[in-house]
Design a protein around this motif. Structure first.
Motif, short mmCIF file in Angstrom:
data_model
loop_
_atom_site.label_atom_id
_atom_site.label_comp_id
_atom_site.label_asym_id
_atom_site.label_seq_id
_atom_site.Cartn_x
_atom_site.Cartn_y
_atom_site.Cartn_z
N ASP A 43 -1.55 -6.88 -3.84
CA ASP A 43 -1.63 -5.78 -4.89
C ASP A 43 -3.05 -5.70 -5.17
N PRO A 79 -2.91 -1.11 0.42
CA PRO A 79 -1.34 -1.36 0.20
C PRO A 79 -0.62 0.33 0.28
N GLU A 80 -1.57 1.34 0.05
CA GLU A 80 -1.10 2.84 0.22
C GLU A 80 -0.88 3.12 1.71
N ARG A 124 2.24 1.09 2.69
CA ARG A 124 3.50 1.94 2.25
C ARG A 124 3.66 3.18 2.94
N GLN A 173 5.27 1.78 6.34
CA GLN A 173 6.63 1.36 6.09
C GLN A 173 7.41 2.69 5.93
N GLN A 174 7.11 3.49 5.26
CA GLN A 174 7.98 4.90 5.30
C GLN A 174 8.19 5.41 6.62
N PHE A 206 9.07 -5.45 2.84
CA PHE A 206 7.68 -5.15 2.29
C PHE A 206 7.50 -6.01 1.38
N LEU A 249 4.72 -7.13 -1.50
CA LEU A 249 3.45 -6.80 -2.10
C LEU A 249 3.36 -8.00 -3.03
#
Length: 288
Positions: free
Chosen positions: A209, A238-239, A242, A245-246, A257, A259
């Motif tokens: 993170d 991280p963004e 994500r 992942q989505q 996931f 973090l």
């Protein structure tokens, strides 16, 4: 020396050389299919006794130095889980141009890095008399680039994929071309996207993170990998992970996931989480 002693000495020398260079932490080898590329391995003791083991491919980042850290860092895991570790080495500037990032995007000039990796796997599977038609793959940073794109191209070859902190991601977007999306996968690679096969691959995505530096991952117009949408997945690692992942989950892929609190871009700090993920799915696979 008797006529029988010479063959015995030769056999003893061959066994000793195999123990030193081909088992445990191995020497570095050139890939027979393309000697510009190299690899080393950790080969667990079970192989020396004729046993069958699984394979984990661990892919380095941009500095290329992590291949030995990964080989040694996964050695204990490999020993106690009967899993060989293959660490490919894709040198900087292999085409003589100083380029650092070609392997991350799978294609560079006439080089197909996914095919180079598959040639390495075929080579070592033959050498050690193993069935490595499916294997696991982990990569961090530049290696995380490689792993998720390899999974998109070759999901049927993987029994697990761990994607660590890639700087840029390819979303499963049918309306954008490679590398931002997958619209032209067939034209680019001669491979049709197989969502059903990808859904069968257990996937881990792992990032700290505090991994928030953007200087190396922000694409700028005129750059080698600039294209419209290059920065749309987010600003930080991280963004962007994500967003990946989505995208995977929207296609029906199950994603774990992780973090990690207080962790920046530190590859060795993620290995414990990766080993947990791999050990879990290795046990499930062996149970059938």
């Amino acid at each position: 020396m008797s006529s029988t002693a010479a063959p015995e000495l030769a056999a003893e020398s061959a066994d000793r050389a195999r123990a030193i260079y081909d088992l445990g932490n191995t020497a570095m080898f050139a890939c027979k299919a393309d000697p510009r590329f190299h690899y080393c391995l950790y080969v667990p003791p079970a192989v020396g006794k004729g046993g069958k083991v699984e394979l984990l491919v661990a892919v380095h980042g941009t500095s290329r130095t992590s291949f030995l850290e990964f080989r040694d860092g996964f050695a204990e895991f490999g020993r106690w889980n009967n899993c060989a570790i293959l660490c490919p080495i894709f040198p900087v500037g292999v085409r003589g141009d100083g380029a650092r990032s070609g392997y991350k995007y799978m294609a560079e000039g006439d080089i197909r890095y996914d095919q180079v990796l598959l040639s390495m796997v075929e080579e070592v599977a033959g050498k050690y008399r193993q069935d490595w038609s499916r294997f696991a793959m982990f990569g961090f940073s530049g290696g995380g680039h490689f792993v998720h794109r390899f999974a998109i191209l070759h999901p049927r070859r993987l029994w697990a994929a761990s994607i660590g902190a890639p700087g840029s991601v390819t979303l499963l977007d049918p309306d954008r071309d490679w590398w931002v999306g997958v619209r032209d996968l067939q034209q680019k690679f001669g491979i049709a996207f197989d969502a059903e096969a990808l859904r069968r691959v257990p996937v881990q995505m792992v990032v700290g993170d505090a991994d928030l530096e953007t200087w190396e991952i922000t694409h700028k117009e005129g750059g080698a990998y600039w294209m419209p949408g290059a920065n749309d997945a987010g600003r930080t690692r991280p963004e962007r992970l994500r967003a990946l992942q989505q995208s995977f989950e929207a296609a029906g892929v199950s994603v774990r996931f992780d973090l990690l609190a207080g962790v920046s871009h530190e590859r060795m700090k993620v290995l414990g989480h990766v080993k947990d993920f791999l050990a879990d799915h290795l046990a499930r696979m062996r149970r059938g």
